[in-house]
Design a protein around this motif. Structure first.
Motif, mmCIF file in Angstrom:
data_model
loop_
_atom_site.group_PDB
_atom_site.id
_atom_site.type_symbol
_atom_site.label_atom_id
_atom_site.label_comp_id
_atom_site.label_asym_id
_atom_site.label_seq_id
_atom_site.Cartn_x
_atom_site.Cartn_y
_atom_site.Cartn_z
ATOM 1 N N HIS A 121 -53.575 91.565 16.899
ATOM 2 C CA HIS A 121 -52.204 91.094 17.123
ATOM 3 C C HIS A 121 -51.164 91.872 16.318
ATOM 4 C CE1 HIS A 121 -53.799 87.767 19.400
ATOM 5 N NE2 HIS A 121 -54.506 87.363 18.365
ATOM 6 N N THR A 122 -51.440 93.142 16.019
ATOM 7 C CA THR A 122 -50.450 93.941 15.304
ATOM 8 C C THR A 122 -50.117 95.196 16.103
ATOM 9 O OG1 THR A 122 -52.067 95.240 14.058
ATOM 10 C CG2 THR A 122 -51.319 93.168 13.067
ATOM 11 N N PHE A 123 -49.013 95.836 15.733
ATOM 12 C CA PHE A 123 -48.683 97.141 16.308
ATOM 13 C C PHE A 123 -48.063 98.008 15.216
ATOM 14 C CE2 PHE A 123 -45.049 94.393 17.307
ATOM 15 C CZ PHE A 123 -43.975 95.153 16.885
ATOM 16 N N ASP A 124 -48.098 99.309 15.436
ATOM 17 C CA ASP A 124 -47.624 100.292 14.469
ATOM 18 C C ASP A 124 -46.106 100.446 14.606
ATOM 19 O OD1 ASP A 124 -47.143 102.457 12.834
ATOM 20 O OD2 ASP A 124 -48.692 103.734 13.722
ATOM 21 N N VAL A 125 -45.385 100.015 13.598
ATOM 22 C CA VAL A 125 -43.928 100.084 13.599
ATOM 23 C C VAL A 125 -43.454 101.536 13.593
ATOM 24 C CG1 VAL A 125 -41.853 99.516 12.272
ATOM 25 C CG2 VAL A 125 -43.664 97.830 12.504
ATOM 26 N N VAL A 126 -44.151 102.406 12.876
ATOM 27 C CA VAL A 126 -43.759 103.815 12.800
ATOM 28 C C VAL A 126 -43.814 104.455 14.188
ATOM 29 C CG1 VAL A 126 -44.357 106.074 11.851
ATOM 30 C CG2 VAL A 126 -44.491 104.051 10.405
ATOM 31 N N GLU A 127 -44.917 104.255 14.880
ATOM 32 C CA GLU A 127 -45.058 104.824 16.226
ATOM 33 C C GLU A 127 -44.002 104.255 17.168
ATOM 34 O OE1 GLU A 127 -46.329 107.329 19.037
ATOM 35 O OE2 GLU A 127 -47.024 107.299 16.970
ATOM 36 N N LEU A 128 -43.740 102.970 17.057
ATOM 37 C CA LEU A 128 -42.724 102.332 17.891
ATOM 38 C C LEU A 128 -41.350 102.957 17.660
ATOM 39 C CD1 LEU A 128 -41.859 99.997 19.812
ATOM 40 C CD2 LEU A 128 -41.461 98.659 17.737
ATOM 41 N N LEU A 129 -40.969 103.135 16.407
ATOM 42 C CA LEU A 129 -39.642 103.685 16.101
ATOM 43 C C LEU A 129 -39.533 105.160 16.490
ATOM 44 C CD1 LEU A 129 -38.980 101.925 12.692
ATOM 45 C CD2 LEU A 129 -37.937 101.407 14.903
ATOM 46 N N ARG A 130 -40.644 105.869 16.431
ATOM 47 C CA ARG A 130 -40.623 107.280 16.835
ATOM 48 C C ARG A 130 -40.467 107.433 18.352
ATOM 49 N NH1 ARG A 130 -45.070 109.271 12.769
ATOM 50 N NH2 ARG A 130 -43.676 109.927 11.095
ATOM 51 N N THR A 131 -40.969 106.482 19.105
ATOM 52 C CA THR A 131 -40.952 106.610 20.563
ATOM 53 C C THR A 131 -39.810 105.866 21.237
ATOM 54 O OG1 THR A 131 -42.485 104.740 20.800
ATOM 55 C CG2 THR A 131 -43.449 106.949 20.678
ATOM 56 N N GLN A 132 -39.070 105.055 20.496
ATOM 57 C CA GLN A 132 -37.966 104.302 21.100
ATOM 58 C C GLN A 132 -36.818 105.237 21.456
ATOM 59 O OE1 GLN A 132 -37.302 101.103 22.000
ATOM 60 N NE2 GLN A 132 -39.414 100.600 21.564
ATOM 61 N N PRO A 133 -36.273 105.095 22.662
ATOM 62 C CA PRO A 133 -35.130 105.932 23.050
ATOM 63 C C PRO A 133 -33.818 105.319 22.556
ATOM 64 C CG PRO A 133 -35.798 104.578 24.895
ATOM 65 C CD PRO A 133 -36.752 104.275 23.766
ATOM 66 N N LEU A 134 -33.773 104.932 21.302
ATOM 67 C CA LEU A 134 -32.600 104.269 20.735
ATOM 68 C C LEU A 134 -31.979 105.134 19.652
ATOM 69 C CD1 LEU A 134 -34.148 100.755 20.045
ATOM 70 C CD2 LEU A 134 -32.620 101.341 21.894
ATOM 71 N N PRO A 135 -30.682 104.985 19.456
ATOM 72 C CA PRO A 135 -30.100 105.626 18.280
ATOM 73 C C PRO A 135 -30.550 104.841 17.043
ATOM 74 C CG PRO A 135 -28.434 104.358 19.451
ATOM 75 C CD PRO A 135 -29.690 104.291 20.264
ATOM 76 N N LEU A 136 -31.170 105.529 16.116
ATOM 77 C CA LEU A 136 -31.666 104.880 14.899
ATOM 78 C C LEU A 136 -30.718 105.158 13.746
ATOM 79 C CD1 LEU A 136 -35.457 105.850 15.107
ATOM 80 C CD2 LEU A 136 -34.424 103.678 15.739
ATOM 81 N N PRO A 137 -30.707 104.262 12.749
ATOM 82 C CA PRO A 137 -29.977 104.600 11.530
ATOM 83 C C PRO A 137 -30.574 105.868 10.917
ATOM 84 C CG PRO A 137 -30.728 102.318 11.494
ATOM 85 C CD PRO A 137 -31.355 102.979 12.678
ATOM 86 N N GLN A 138 -30.058 106.296 9.811
ATOM 87 C CA GLN A 138 -30.544 107.500 9.154
ATOM 88 C C GLN A 138 -32.053 107.413 8.929
ATOM 89 O OE1 GLN A 138 -28.952 108.119 5.242
ATOM 90 N NE2 GLN A 138 -29.872 110.137 5.041
ATOM 91 N N VAL A 139 -32.794 108.378 9.441
ATOM 92 C CA VAL A 139 -34.249 108.406 9.297
ATOM 93 C C VAL A 139 -34.597 109.260 8.086
ATOM 94 C CG1 VAL A 139 -36.423 109.129 10.348
ATOM 95 C CG2 VAL A 139 -34.654 108.056 11.753
ATOM 96 N N ILE A 140 -35.381 108.677 7.176
ATOM 97 C CA ILE A 140 -35.830 109.377 5.976
ATOM 98 C C ILE A 140 -37.309 109.698 6.152
ATOM 99 C CG2 ILE A 140 -36.054 109.270 3.464
ATOM 100 C CD1 ILE A 140 -33.153 108.983 4.395
ATOM 101 N N PRO A 141 -37.651 110.971 6.377
ATOM 102 C CA PRO A 141 -39.078 111.312 6.479
ATOM 103 C C PRO A 141 -39.710 111.334 5.092
ATOM 104 C CG PRO A 141 -37.727 113.265 6.763
ATOM 105 C CD PRO A 141 -36.782 112.112 6.601
ATOM 106 N N VAL A 142 -40.921 110.819 4.999
ATOM 107 C CA VAL A 142 -41.636 110.789 3.731
ATOM 108 C C VAL A 142 -42.962 111.509 3.931
ATOM 109 C CG1 VAL A 142 -42.737 109.300 2.023
ATOM 110 C CG2 VAL A 142 -40.553 108.641 3.004
ATOM 111 N N ALA A 143 -43.195 112.530 3.116
ATOM 112 C CA ALA A 143 -44.450 113.279 3.191
ATOM 113 C C ALA A 143 -45.541 112.481 2.488
ATOM 114 C CB ALA A 143 -44.286 114.644 2.540
ATOM 115 N N MET A 144 -46.590 112.206 3.198
ATOM 116 C CA MET A 144 -47.694 111.414 2.658
ATOM 117 C C MET A 144 -48.957 112.265 2.622
ATOM 118 S SD MET A 144 -46.279 108.493 2.100
ATOM 119 C CE MET A 144 -47.719 107.583 1.671
ATOM 120 N N GLY A 145 -48.927 113.334 1.863
ATOM 121 C CA GLY A 145 -50.085 114.201 1.776
ATOM 122 C C GLY A 145 -51.324 113.416 1.389
ATOM 123 N N GLU A 146 -52.425 113.687 2.048
ATOM 124 C CA GLU A 146 -53.660 112.971 1.755
ATOM 125 C C GLU A 146 -54.233 113.479 0.439
ATOM 126 O OE1 GLU A 146 -54.897 110.297 3.364
ATOM 127 O OE2 GLU A 146 -53.023 110.467 4.457
#
Length: 169
Positions: A121-146
Protein backbone atom coordinates in the motif's frame (compact mmCIF):
# COMPACT_ATOMS: atom_id res chain seq x y z
CA UNK A 1 12.19 33.69 5.00
CA UNK A 2 11.63 30.12 6.16
CA UNK A 3 11.63 27.56 3.34
CA UNK A 4 9.04 24.75 3.48
CA UNK A 5 10.80 21.70 2.07
CA UNK A 6 9.27 18.38 0.96
CA UNK A 7 11.64 15.49 1.68
CA UNK A 8 10.59 11.96 0.63
CA UNK A 9 10.85 9.21 3.24
CA UNK A 10 9.90 5.61 3.97
CA UNK A 11 10.24 6.01 7.75
CA UNK A 12 13.53 4.13 7.95
CA UNK A 13 16.64 5.54 9.59
CA UNK A 14 18.41 5.07 6.27
CA UNK A 15 15.97 7.44 4.55
CA UNK A 16 17.11 10.19 6.92
CA UNK A 17 20.32 10.26 4.84
CA UNK A 18 18.34 12.38 2.37
CA UNK A 19 17.61 14.94 5.09
CA UNK A 20 21.25 14.95 6.22
CA UNK A 21 22.60 15.41 2.69
CA UNK A 22 20.19 18.27 2.11
CA UNK A 23 20.98 20.03 5.39
CA UNK A 24 24.75 19.57 5.14
CA UNK A 25 24.80 21.04 1.62
CA UNK A 26 22.16 23.70 2.24
CA UNK A 27 22.95 27.34 2.85
CA UNK A 28 22.28 28.72 6.29
CA UNK A 29 18.62 29.41 5.54
CA UNK A 30 15.99 28.23 7.98
CA UNK A 31 13.77 25.37 6.84
CA UNK A 32 10.59 23.59 7.79
CA UNK A 33 11.09 19.96 6.77
CA UNK A 34 8.06 17.90 5.81
CA UNK A 35 8.95 14.20 5.50
CA UNK A 36 6.46 12.88 2.94
CA UNK A 37 5.45 9.27 2.48
CA UNK A 38 3.36 7.83 -0.35
CA UNK A 39 0.41 5.75 0.87
CA UNK A 40 -2.26 4.15 -1.35
CA UNK A 41 -5.38 4.67 0.69
CA UNK A 42 -7.49 2.10 -1.13
CA UNK A 43 -11.11 2.11 -2.11
CA UNK A 44 -12.86 0.08 0.57
CA UNK A 45 -15.33 2.06 2.63
CA UNK A 46 -13.97 0.66 5.89
CA UNK A 47 -10.47 1.80 4.92
CA UNK A 48 -11.69 5.26 3.96
CA UNK A 49 -13.75 5.71 7.13
CA UNK A 50 -11.17 4.22 9.45
CA UNK A 51 -8.14 6.14 8.21
CA UNK A 52 -6.73 8.89 10.39
CA UNK A 53 -3.42 10.50 9.49
CA UNK A 54 -2.16 10.74 13.07
CA UNK A 55 -2.84 7.07 13.82
CA UNK A 56 -1.24 5.95 10.56
CA UNK A 57 1.88 8.06 11.09
CA UNK A 58 2.21 6.83 14.67
CA UNK A 59 2.05 3.26 13.38
CA UNK A 60 4.61 3.84 10.61
CA UNK A 61 7.27 5.72 12.60
CA UNK A 62 9.37 3.48 14.82
CA UNK A 63 11.42 4.65 17.82
CA UNK A 64 14.74 4.66 15.94
CA UNK A 65 13.29 6.85 13.20
CA UNK A 66 11.85 9.32 15.73
CA UNK A 67 15.14 9.42 17.67
CA UNK A 68 16.99 10.01 14.40
CA UNK A 69 14.69 12.96 13.67
CA UNK A 70 15.38 14.37 17.13
CA UNK A 71 19.14 14.01 16.61
CA UNK A 72 18.89 15.86 13.30
CA UNK A 73 16.81 18.64 14.89
CA UNK A 74 19.35 18.94 17.70
CA UNK A 75 22.35 18.92 15.35
CA UNK A 76 20.84 21.50 12.97
CA UNK A 77 18.86 23.53 15.51
CA UNK A 78 19.88 26.80 13.83
CA UNK A 79 18.52 25.64 10.45
CA UNK A 80 15.57 23.37 11.25
CA UNK A 81 12.60 25.36 12.54
CA UNK A 82 10.15 22.46 12.28
CA UNK A 83 10.32 18.82 11.17
CA UNK A 84 7.29 16.55 10.84
CA UNK A 85 5.85 13.73 8.72
CA UNK A 86 2.95 13.72 6.29
CA UNK A 87 1.32 11.30 3.83
CA UNK A 88 0.54 11.82 0.19
CA UNK A 89 -2.47 9.52 -0.29
CA UNK A 90 -2.96 9.53 -4.06
CA UNK A 91 -1.01 9.56 -7.31
CA UNK A 92 -3.79 11.46 -9.08
CA UNK A 93 -2.40 14.53 -10.89
CA UNK A 94 -5.02 16.89 -9.46
CA UNK A 95 -4.42 15.60 -5.95
CA UNK A 96 -0.64 16.04 -6.27
CA UNK A 97 -1.04 19.57 -7.67
CA UNK A 98 -3.40 20.53 -4.83
CA UNK A 99 -1.18 18.83 -2.25
CA UNK A 100 1.90 20.80 -3.34
CA UNK A 101 -0.01 24.06 -3.71
CA UNK A 102 -2.00 23.71 -0.48
CA UNK A 103 1.03 22.97 1.67
CA UNK A 104 2.94 25.81 0.01
CA UNK A 105 6.21 23.98 -0.53
CA UNK A 106 9.03 26.23 -1.70
CA UNK A 107 11.49 23.38 -2.35
CA UNK A 108 11.34 19.68 -3.14
CA UNK A 109 14.31 17.43 -2.41
CA UNK A 110 14.79 14.63 -4.94
CA UNK A 111 17.61 12.14 -4.34
CA UNK A 112 19.33 10.88 -7.47
CA UNK A 113 19.60 7.27 -6.32
CA UNK A 114 17.85 5.88 -3.28
CA UNK A 115 15.90 2.67 -2.87
CA UNK A 116 12.90 3.15 -0.64
CA UNK A 117 11.45 0.15 1.17
CA UNK A 118 8.57 -1.22 -0.85
CA UNK A 119 5.83 -1.93 1.67
CA UNK A 120 2.28 -2.97 0.82
CA UNK A 121 0.00 0.00 0.00
CA UNK A 122 2.86 2.43 -0.65
CA UNK A 123 4.25 4.27 -3.65
CA UNK A 124 7.51 6.07 -4.41
CA UNK A 125 7.03 9.82 -3.99
CA UNK A 126 10.30 10.58 -5.82
CA UNK A 127 9.25 8.67 -8.93
CA UNK A 128 5.81 10.27 -8.81
CA UNK A 129 7.22 13.81 -8.64
CA UNK A 130 9.70 13.10 -11.42
CA UNK A 131 6.97 11.87 -13.77
CA UNK A 132 4.22 14.38 -12.98
CA UNK A 133 3.59 16.87 -15.79
CA UNK A 134 3.18 19.65 -13.21
CA UNK A 135 5.14 22.78 -12.49
CA UNK A 136 7.02 21.93 -9.30
CA UNK A 137 8.49 24.29 -6.74
CA UNK A 138 12.27 24.60 -6.77
CA UNK A 139 13.72 21.09 -7.09
CA UNK A 140 16.86 20.41 -5.06
CA UNK A 141 18.76 17.37 -6.37
CA UNK A 142 20.65 15.46 -3.70
CA UNK A 143 23.51 13.13 -4.63
CA UNK A 144 23.18 9.90 -2.69
CA UNK A 145 26.37 8.10 -3.60
CA UNK A 146 26.28 4.50 -2.43
CA UNK A 147 28.73 4.01 0.39
CA UNK A 148 29.04 1.84 3.46
CA UNK A 149 26.53 3.98 5.36
CA UNK A 150 23.77 3.10 2.91
CA UNK A 151 23.74 -0.53 4.02
CA UNK A 152 22.92 0.30 7.64
CA UNK A 153 19.50 1.05 9.01
CA UNK A 154 20.29 1.37 12.69
CA UNK A 155 20.72 4.52 14.70
CA UNK A 156 24.15 3.73 16.12
CA UNK A 157 25.79 2.83 12.82
CA UNK A 158 24.24 5.79 11.06
CA UNK A 159 24.54 8.77 13.38
CA UNK A 160 27.14 8.01 15.98
CA UNK A 161 29.89 7.21 13.49
CA UNK A 162 29.64 10.75 12.14
CA UNK A 163 31.29 11.94 15.38
CA UNK A 164 28.82 14.77 15.87
CA UNK A 165 28.59 16.62 19.12
CA UNK A 166 24.96 17.09 20.07
CA UNK A 167 22.73 17.17 23.11
CA UNK A 168 19.18 16.04 23.73
CA UNK A 169 16.96 18.94 24.68
Amino acid sequence: MIQRVLVPTDFTVNSLRIVLEYLENNNDEQVELVLVYGYKLGESISMLLGFTLDDHLAEMQNDDFLKGCEIIKSRFKDKVVEMYADCMISKNTRYVRNYLKGRQFTQIVLPDAFEFQNVEHTFDVVELLRTQPLPLPQVIPVAMGEDEMSRHDTLDSFFFRKKWRFSYE
